[in-house]
Motif scaffolding. Structure first.
Motif, short mmCIF file in Angstrom:
data_model
loop_
_atom_site.label_atom_id
_atom_site.label_comp_id
_atom_site.label_asym_id
_atom_site.label_seq_id
_atom_site.Cartn_x
_atom_site.Cartn_y
_atom_site.Cartn_z
N THR A 172 0.80 -1.26 0.08
CA THR A 172 0.06 0.01 -0.05
C THR A 172 0.86 1.20 -0.07
OG1 THR A 172 -1.67 -1.14 1.19
CG2 THR A 172 -2.02 1.28 1.44
N GLU A 173 2.01 1.38 0.74
CA GLU A 173 2.87 2.26 0.66
C GLU A 173 3.52 2.51 -0.65
OE1 GLU A 173 6.72 3.61 3.49
OE2 GLU A 173 6.38 1.61 2.73
N ALA A 174 4.12 1.47 -1.14
CA ALA A 174 4.66 1.63 -2.57
C ALA A 174 3.47 2.13 -3.51
CB ALA A 174 4.88 0.36 -2.95
N TYR A 175 2.19 1.66 -3.40
CA TYR A 175 1.41 2.11 -4.56
C TYR A 175 0.98 3.65 -4.30
CZ TYR A 175 -0.59 -2.13 -6.11
OH TYR A 175 -0.40 -3.47 -6.83
N VAL A 176 0.98 4.17 -3.01
CA VAL A 176 0.44 5.50 -2.78
C VAL A 176 1.52 6.53 -3.05
CG1 VAL A 176 1.20 5.63 -0.21
CG2 VAL A 176 -1.02 6.75 -0.97
N ARG A 177 2.73 6.09 -2.73
CA ARG A 177 3.80 6.96 -3.08
C ARG A 177 4.15 7.05 -4.61
NH1 ARG A 177 9.15 5.41 -1.02
NH2 ARG A 177 9.66 7.44 -0.23
N THR A 178 4.02 6.05 -5.52
CA THR A 178 4.13 6.16 -7.00
C THR A 178 3.08 6.81 -7.24
OG1 THR A 178 5.31 3.93 -6.75
CG2 THR A 178 4.46 4.67 -8.80
N ALA A 179 1.88 6.43 -6.88
CA ALA A 179 0.75 7.14 -7.55
C ALA A 179 0.58 8.85 -7.24
CB ALA A 179 -0.77 6.85 -6.93
N ILE A 180 0.88 9.19 -6.15
CA ILE A 180 1.20 10.65 -6.18
C ILE A 180 2.23 11.32 -6.81
CG2 ILE A 180 1.89 12.21 -4.11
CD1 ILE A 180 0.41 10.50 -1.98
N ALA A 181 3.44 10.69 -6.76
CA ALA A 181 4.38 11.11 -7.94
C ALA A 181 3.88 11.01 -9.21
CB ALA A 181 5.62 10.04 -7.89
N MET A 182 3.24 10.27 -9.55
CA MET A 182 2.77 10.27 -11.13
C MET A 182 1.67 11.33 -11.20
SD MET A 182 2.58 6.47 -12.54
CE MET A 182 1.67 5.62 -11.54
N ALA A 183 0.71 11.64 -10.26
CA ALA A 183 -0.28 12.43 -10.35
C ALA A 183 0.35 13.85 -10.60
CB ALA A 183 -1.15 12.32 -9.08
N ASP A 184 1.43 14.29 -9.44
CA ASP A 184 1.95 15.41 -9.43
C ASP A 184 2.77 15.57 -10.72
OD1 ASP A 184 0.75 16.21 -7.32
OD2 ASP A 184 2.64 16.42 -5.87
N GLY A 185 3.59 14.30 -11.37
CA GLY A 185 4.19 14.59 -12.61
C GLY A 185 3.32 15.07 -13.86
N PHE A 186 2.28 14.41 -13.82
CA PHE A 186 1.14 14.99 -15.11
C PHE A 186 0.77 16.44 -14.71
CE2 PHE A 186 0.35 10.30 -15.74
CZ PHE A 186 0.57 10.41 -17.12
N LEU A 187 0.61 17.01 -13.63
CA LEU A 187 0.36 18.28 -13.42
C LEU A 187 1.71 19.18 -13.86
CD1 LEU A 187 -1.45 18.20 -9.86
CD2 LEU A 187 -2.48 18.93 -11.85
N ALA A 188 2.91 18.93 -13.38
CA ALA A 188 3.98 19.53 -13.85
C ALA A 188 4.12 19.43 -15.33
CB ALA A 188 5.49 19.06 -12.84
#
Length: 455
Positions: free
Chosen positions: A302-318
């Motif tokens: 769960t930790e791996a999923y949440v950290r990766t998902a947040i990184a990608m979501a913010d990556g798309f925003l940037a």
């Protein structure tokens, strides 16, 4: 049809997982991560079916993963809440004191509840949700504990959904479409569908760990100048020549990382669409592969999923902030106008401006976080695309996979090298920001590495 078959197979696997077990020993299986992996794969299948754009898909993965994490962490005192760390998230409800809960059930239930709210085909999520509940019931969870756990999962999901509704996504649904201009060097719709630009206002959605979508703006693209020998001309020429001289290996790499959620195929007078997993879905699949290989338990997964998902979501925003700020023309448009009107890229050009490369940004952001999670030189076999008819590929590390994903866009004929290189830099900054700002472990607890990580 393929997605429906996969969904049925997943449901069968969930049911089989609950068979042949003695009632009452459900606590012994609390660390089993397979229910979450199954739920994540089903969310991906629904996103593919609903044809989500890559930014929208990343938003769904992030909110659903945060719900799963927040519902589960109370069983693990070494983990801490993301409230007060991600932008705008207030303290999440805790389980009822003194009452028994089964938080693995609450976590998966919260994940699927948020996932359903963020997708269109609710009946698909409802079907697996029911099967998942049946699987948990088969483990012998007492009825009061079962109902209490589901109710707690609902409270967590509702809290996350209330927070989500404040992220400005609904407001941008009503904003005007992107205005196309005839100015030289500016983006225009591309063949074969000439679609409007996708999500031109995405940068106004609230980020998770970034201060703003523009926090890590890249260097500006080279000035548009098709004078022979100019820096921009050389960028265009490289894409053109690469497309004419692709090796079989380069073509396979381009196809493997294509991840276009909706490719329109034209055969004579016939047109048909091909649905595929988004870039975010591909990397969430890699998270599952790494978690299984490392022996990660439910909390670690769960930790791996949440950290990766947040990184990608913010990556798309940037990335999207820069795409619609620089508004750079795609190689296909320039090559057809100036070099070869019959040239066609190996991949279908996506419907949004060129700079920076989205694959480069989000793949590097994901790889940066996953390296922190599982360690450097974590070799794995990426079988994410097998269900779409492509062979698995092997990588010596997450960084190697991200580098190949980035370069695949030049092979595909849809990005200039500068967009790839600057996208990698931008993605690494996003990933580093997530690592610095979001602390999933209580201070003094072991580092965010799974038990069998490669160090």
């Amino acid at each position: 049809m393929r997605t429906q078959l996969v969904s049925v197979m997943l449901m069968v696997a969930v049911l089989q997982a609950g068979c042949g077990r003695e009632p009452g020993d459900y606590r012994a299986r609390a660390a089993d991560a397979e229910p979450l992996h199954t739920a994540m794969q089903e969310l991906t299948g629904t996103i593919v079916y609903d044809i989500f754009s890559p930014p929208q898909a990343s938003r769904a993965y992030a909110y659903a993963s945060i719900a799963a994490y927040e519902a589960l962490r109370h069983d693990h005192p070494e983990f801490q809440t993301l409230a007060g760390q991600v932008n705008g998230l207030t303290p999440v409800p805790a389980p009822e004191p003194g009452a028994e809960h089964y938080l693995p059930l609450a976590s998966v239930h919260a994940f699927m509840t948020v996932g359903k709210a963020l997708t269109f085909s609710s009946e698909r999520m409802d079907s697996l949700h029911a099967e998942m509940h049946q699987r948990f019931r088969g483990e012998g969870i007492p009825a009061p504990v079962f109902e209490r756990s589901v109710a707690y999962g609902d409270r967590v999901a509702q809290h996350i959904l209330d927070w989500m509704r404040q992220d400005h996504f609904l407001e941008i649904r009503g904003y005007p479409k992107f205005t196309v201009t005839s100015a030289p060097g500016r983006w225009v719709p591309t063949p074969p569908t000439y679609m409007d630009a996708v999500e031109p206002n995405w940068a106004q959605v609230r980020p998770f760990a970034l201060d703003s979508a523009g926090q890590f703006r890249p260097n500006p693209p080279l000035p548009f100048d098709m004078t022979e020998g100019s820096p921009f001309f050389r960028q265009v020429q490289e894409v053109y020549e690469a497309g004419k001289q692709l090796t079989d290996e380069q073509r396979q790499i381009a196809e493997f990382w294509n991840n276009n959620p909706y490719t329109m195929n034209i055969r004579g007078h016939a047109m048909f669409a091909t649905k595929k997993v988004t870039p975010g879905g591909h990397w969430m699949g890699i998270v599952a592969i790494a978690a299984r290989k490392s022996g990660a338990d439910l909390m670690q997964s769960t930790e791996a999923y949440v950290r990766t998902a947040i990184a990608m979501a913010d990556g798309f925003l940037a990335c999207w902030e820069e795409k619609f700020r620089s508004n750079l023309v795609r190689p296909e448009t320039v090559i057809n106008a100036h070099l070869d009107e019959s040239w066609v890229p190996a991949l279908q050009t996506p419907p949004f401006p060129e700079y920076t490369s989205g694959h480069s940004v989000i793949s590097t952001a994901a790889a940066t976080v996953l390296t922190d999670q599982f360690g450097e030189n974590f070799a794995f076999v990426d079988s994410t695309e097998v269900e779409y008819g492509l062979p698995a590929r092997s990588f010596a590390s997450f960084e190697e996979a991200a580098a190949e994903a980035a370069m695949s866009r030049l092979y595909g004929g849809i990005h200039y090298r500068m967009a790839i290189e600057e996208g990698v830099i931008q993605g690494r900054k996003v990933g580093d920001q997530v690592i610095r700002r979001l602390r999933t472990r209580v201070e003094g607890a072991e580092p965010a590495r799974t038990a069998n990580s490669v160090h």
